[in-house]
Design a protein around this motif. Structure first.
Motif, PDB file in Angstrom:
ATOM      1  N   ILE A  75       0.854  -1.187   0.000  1.00  0.00           N
ATOM      2  CA  ILE A  75       0.000   0.000   0.000  1.00  0.00           C
ATOM      3  C   ILE A  75       0.888   1.234   0.000  1.00  0.00           C
ATOM      4  CG2 ILE A  75      -1.801   1.248   1.247  1.00  0.00           C
ATOM      5  CD1 ILE A  75      -2.510  -1.447   2.584  1.00  0.00           C
ATOM      6  N   SER A  76       0.628   2.138  -0.941  1.00  0.00           N
ATOM      7  CA  SER A  76       1.428   3.358  -0.999  1.00  0.00           C
ATOM      8  C   SER A  76       0.498   4.583  -1.070  1.00  0.00           C
ATOM      9  CB  SER A  76       2.349   3.327  -2.220  1.00  0.00           C
ATOM     10  OG  SER A  76       1.626   3.135  -3.410  1.00  0.00           O
ATOM     11  N   PRO A  77       0.802   5.600  -0.226  1.00  0.00           N
ATOM     12  CA  PRO A  77       1.789   5.545   0.863  1.00  0.00           C
ATOM     13  C   PRO A  77       1.367   4.526   1.920  1.00  0.00           C
ATOM     14  CG  PRO A  77       0.519   7.552   0.995  1.00  0.00           C
ATOM     15  CD  PRO A  77       0.117   6.894  -0.286  1.00  0.00           C
ATOM     16  N   PRO A  78       2.342   4.003   2.691  1.00  0.00           N
ATOM     17  CA  PRO A  78       2.028   2.911   3.622  1.00  0.00           C
ATOM     18  C   PRO A  78       1.095   3.333   4.743  1.00  0.00           C
ATOM     19  CG  PRO A  78       4.416   3.195   3.325  1.00  0.00           C
ATOM     20  CD  PRO A  78       3.754   4.365   2.702  1.00  0.00           C
ATOM     21  N   LEU A  79       0.289   2.383   5.219  1.00  0.00           N
ATOM     22  CA  LEU A  79      -0.509   2.559   6.429  1.00  0.00           C
ATOM     23  C   LEU A  79       0.333   2.148   7.634  1.00  0.00           C
ATOM     24  CD1 LEU A  79      -3.884   0.992   5.214  1.00  0.00           C
ATOM     25  CD2 LEU A  79      -3.246   3.416   5.232  1.00  0.00           C
ATOM     26  N   PRO A  83      -3.782  -4.032   6.938  1.00  0.00           N
ATOM     27  CA  PRO A  83      -5.259  -4.071   7.051  1.00  0.00           C
ATOM     28  C   PRO A  83      -5.765  -5.487   7.317  1.00  0.00           C
ATOM     29  CG  PRO A  83      -4.578  -3.870   4.755  1.00  0.00           C
ATOM     30  CD  PRO A  83      -3.331  -3.705   5.572  1.00  0.00           C
ATOM     31  N   GLU A  84      -6.970  -5.552   7.839  1.00  0.00           N
ATOM     32  CA  GLU A  84      -7.664  -6.824   7.976  1.00  0.00           C
ATOM     33  C   GLU A  84      -8.207  -7.214   6.600  1.00  0.00           C
ATOM     34  OE1 GLU A  84     -11.399  -8.864  10.422  1.00  0.00           O
ATOM     35  OE2 GLU A  84     -11.035  -6.692  10.538  1.00  0.00           O
ATOM     36  N   LEU A  92     -14.075  -9.574  -1.718  1.00  0.00           N
ATOM     37  CA  LEU A  92     -12.832  -9.302  -1.005  1.00  0.00           C
ATOM     38  C   LEU A  92     -13.043  -8.045  -0.170  1.00  0.00           C
ATOM     39  CD1 LEU A  92      -9.827  -9.661  -0.363  1.00  0.00           C
ATOM     40  CD2 LEU A  92      -9.302  -8.448  -2.485  1.00  0.00           C
ATOM     41  N   TYR A  93     -12.816  -8.184   1.149  1.00  0.00           N
ATOM     42  CA  TYR A  93     -13.083  -7.093   2.091  1.00  0.00           C
ATOM     43  C   TYR A  93     -11.789  -6.711   2.789  1.00  0.00           C
ATOM     44  CZ  TYR A  93     -14.649  -4.921   6.469  1.00  0.00           C
ATOM     45  OH  TYR A  93     -14.820  -4.078   7.543  1.00  0.00           O
ATOM     46  N   LEU A  94     -11.489  -5.405   2.823  1.00  0.00           N
ATOM     47  CA  LEU A  94     -10.317  -4.893   3.526  1.00  0.00           C
ATOM     48  C   LEU A  94     -10.755  -3.753   4.440  1.00  0.00           C
ATOM     49  CD1 LEU A  94      -9.363  -5.366   0.267  1.00  0.00           C
ATOM     50  CD2 LEU A  94      -7.128  -4.997   1.353  1.00  0.00           C
ATOM     51  N   SER A  95     -10.181  -3.733   5.650  1.00  0.00           N
ATOM     52  CA  SER A  95     -10.470  -2.630   6.577  1.00  0.00           C
ATOM     53  C   SER A  95      -9.208  -2.324   7.371  1.00  0.00           C
ATOM     54  CB  SER A  95     -11.620  -2.996   7.512  1.00  0.00           C
ATOM     55  OG  SER A  95     -11.245  -4.061   8.378  1.00  0.00           O
ATOM     56  N   TRP A  96      -9.128  -1.094   7.864  1.00  0.00           N
ATOM     57  CA  TRP A  96      -7.954  -0.657   8.629  1.00  0.00           C
ATOM     58  C   TRP A  96      -8.396   0.372   9.667  1.00  0.00           C
ATOM     59  CZ3 TRP A  96      -8.990   0.069   3.525  1.00  0.00           C
ATOM     60  CH2 TRP A  96      -9.309   1.372   3.116  1.00  0.00           C
ATOM     61  N   LYS A  97      -7.536   0.527  10.689  1.00  0.00           N
ATOM     62  CA  LYS A  97      -7.848   1.441  11.777  1.00  0.00           C
ATOM     63  C   LYS A  97      -7.176   2.796  11.618  1.00  0.00           C
ATOM     64  CE  LYS A  97      -8.452  -2.355  15.096  1.00  0.00           C
ATOM     65  NZ  LYS A  97      -7.990  -2.944  16.386  1.00  0.00           N
ATOM     66  N   ASP A  98      -6.148   2.863  10.803  1.00  0.00           N
ATOM     67  CA  ASP A  98      -5.396   4.106  10.665  1.00  0.00           C
ATOM     68  C   ASP A  98      -6.233   5.188   9.994  1.00  0.00           C
ATOM     69  OD1 ASP A  98      -3.322   2.543  11.594  1.00  0.00           O
ATOM     70  OD2 ASP A  98      -2.533   2.139   9.595  1.00  0.00           O
ATOM     71  N   SER A  99      -5.925   6.417  10.344  1.00  0.00           N
ATOM     72  CA  SER A  99      -6.531   7.549   9.654  1.00  0.00           C
ATOM     73  C   SER A  99      -5.745   7.832   8.384  1.00  0.00           C
ATOM     74  CB  SER A  99      -6.518   8.788  10.551  1.00  0.00           C
ATOM     75  OG  SER A  99      -7.279   8.575  11.719  1.00  0.00           O
TER      76      SER A  99
END
Length: 543
Positions: A75-79, A83-84, A92-99
């Motif tokens: 992932i660019s720019p990186p998280l 992600p989950e 295909l499901y992706l989620s993340w906590k970062d803002s």
């Protein structure tokens, strides 16, 4: 009679049933599916702007599975965190906590992670792009990636971009942006933010987006390049690995060999113990200098011990030697047989302008010329000179005024040559035919545009990849390559920057690019009894 009717009816029905089953054809499955999955919809849409969520939902046209998603997804720019990721049938499901950063274009590079469930067809280099701002970044960097030595396009290599300028970038960090080269070696890294980037090419053999093995091809430029750059030329090379002793073995009494991972002509050896009792005679290098063969005179010795100072380990290496006292004496005796063979083209042809070379199995101590008998078409032939070729003296050069087109019979009588162990040859006989001058062609090459003071090597390479002629120049010059056998040749020019007589690969940590190699744009066809003239202007390439 009536009692038989039911039985006959049952039998008839049974056979009809079998026949009916036999002629049934199950429906064919058709051709094997070779198509990768296709994205049919997504939330948000690919290339969406003003994205504010923290999840992606991607829907494909068939059931999917993931392979090595943790290493393939970049992932660019990186998280901050990975992600989950979940797969359910075609979803295909992706989620993340970062803002997410504001006004930033994000690219999810899935590499080769997504494939269909049944056949495993890969959706290669799939990217999903969105922006948290009002527009998608459209800057790019493009160019071409070629093999540094052969000049051929490199297909399927990663081209990686980094914002930082640290030396350890390709070893420890995955790229901020990346693309992949096409069949013709061209690449275009898209959807990058405006700015300057450090660029690398990588033949990523283990698909982890990191340079972690000298066997992986690498290309780099020393300075950052701005976005929007086109016609970037990257030259991929394989770094020279640390030289290591790969193998040590004894061939027969009087010889043992040390095999290294690459050229060992500068390797120093510290001999230990009673090594002086070996009575060293000479050291021989293989053609590519990666093998050292040690000849010694004390064939009763059973062990050689040494250390190699260039290795990080100072452990002693022992070589068990064939000797007259070992249980392998019979094999050793067979190996000690002293014989020779002529070095001829196709086993029969000898160049009219060169000495006849005879290769002996062991170094030769002395030859007795009167025991060399040569006949030319049944007439006695006198040679001009016989020389043992230094330093090993296992090659004998026989000089003579060879008659073009003539046939010769060569006989080395018993005792013609004596090796360093006191062995003498048995009768050795062979025939040869001398090539005519008209069997060869020649090529003149008018070189121009060279930088005076630099060293260049021009090589004629045959269709087997063998260098058949090598010439060195330091300025513009007309070179004449005579006595070339008819064939198609590749012509190349090597820039010998360090003037060591050979092409050298690059070194990333020493900041050294591989030495430049330029190929003549056409295949050179040499015909018998024919001269070809070539003009090669290198003004735009010799800097």
């Amino acid at each position: 009679m009536n009692n038989l009717m039911p039985i006959r009816s049952v039998i008839l029905l049974f056979w009809l049933s079998i026949s009916s089953c036999a002629i049934q054809v199950p429906p064919s499955g058709g051709d094997r599916d070779q198509e990768p999955p296709k994205l049919v919809s997504s939330v948000p849409e690919n290339q969406a702007t003003s994205f504010k969520s923290n999840e992606l939902n991607l829907f494909f046209d068939e059931f999917i599975q993931l392979n090595n998603i943790s290493s393939q997804l970049v992932i660019s720019p990186p998280l901050e965190g990975f992600p989950e990721v979940k797969v359910r049938k075609k979803h295909l499901y992706l989620s993340w906590k970062d803002s997410l950063e504001g006004n930033t274009t994000y690219t999810f590079n899935f590499g080769n992670a997504i494939r269909d469930f049944n056949e495993g067809n890969i959706l290669g280099d799939f990217q999903f792009v969105f922006s948290t701002g009002e527009f998608i970044d459209t800057a790019f960097i493009s160019g071409e990636l070629t093999d540094a030595f052969y000049g051929t396009p490199v297909e399927g290599a990663l081209v990686m971009l980094y914002k930082d300028n640290e030396d350890s970038l390709p070893l420890k960090r995955k790229p901020l942006y990346f693309g992949r080269t096409e069949k013709d070696g061209r690449f275009k890294v898209r959807n990058i933010a405006p700015g300057s980037y450090k660029i690398f090419g990588l033949k990523d053999s283990n698909y982890d987006y990191l340079y972690n093995s000298p066997a992986e091809g690498l290309a780099f430029l020393p300075d950052k390049i701005p976005s929007g750059s086109e016609k970037i030329n990257l030259r991929m090379f394989t770094e020279r690995p640390r030289n290591e002793l790969m193998k040590a073995y004894s061939s027969f009494p009087g010889k043992f060999s040390l095999v290294f991972s690459f050229s060992a002509d500068t390797v120093s050896i510290n001999w230990l113990g009673n090594s002086e009792k070996l009575r060293f005679h000479t050291i021989e290098y293989s053609e590519n200098k990666d093998t050292i063969s040690v000849w010694y005179l004390n064939t009763d010795s059973d062990t050689a011990a040494f250390t190699l100072p260039f290795l990080s380990s100072v452990d002693t290496t022992y070589v068990r030697l064939f000797s007259k006292k070992t249980e392998q004496l019979a094999r050793g005796k067979r190996s000690m047989e002293f014989n020779a063979e002529a070095v001829l083209q196709n086993g029969i042809f000898q160049d009219y302008f060169l000495p006849l070379n005879i290769s002996f199995k062991h170094p030769v101590e002395k030859v007795f010329p009167e025991k060399l008998l040569i006949k030319q078409d049944s007439m006695d032939f006198s040679v001009k000179k016989i020389n043992l070729v230094e330093p090993v003296k296992s090659m004998l050069a026989v000089e003579g005024d060879w008659t073009q087109g003539a046939n010769y019979n060569v006989n080395m009588l018993p005792g013609f040559a004596r090796d360093i162990f006191g062995n003498e040859n048995d009768t050795i006989s062979f025939s040869m035919q001398i090539r005519r001058e008209t069997d060869y062609g020649s090529a003149s090459v008018d070189l121009s545009g060279l930088t005076s003071g630099k060293v260049y090597h021009i090589e004629f390479v045959n269709q087997r990849g063998e260098v058949v002629r090598k010439m060195t120049v330091e300025s513009d010059k007309v070179l004449l390559a005579e006595n070339l056998l008819p064939s198609q040749y590749t012509l190349r020019l090597i820039f010998d920057e360090n003037k060591n007589g050979q092409w050298d690969t690059g070194s990333y940590f020493q900041g050294e690019q591989p030495e430049k190699v330029i190929y003549f744009p056409e295949t050179v066809t040499v015909r018998a009894n024919w001269d070809i003239e070539l003009k090669w202007n290198l003004s735009d390439q010799s800097k």
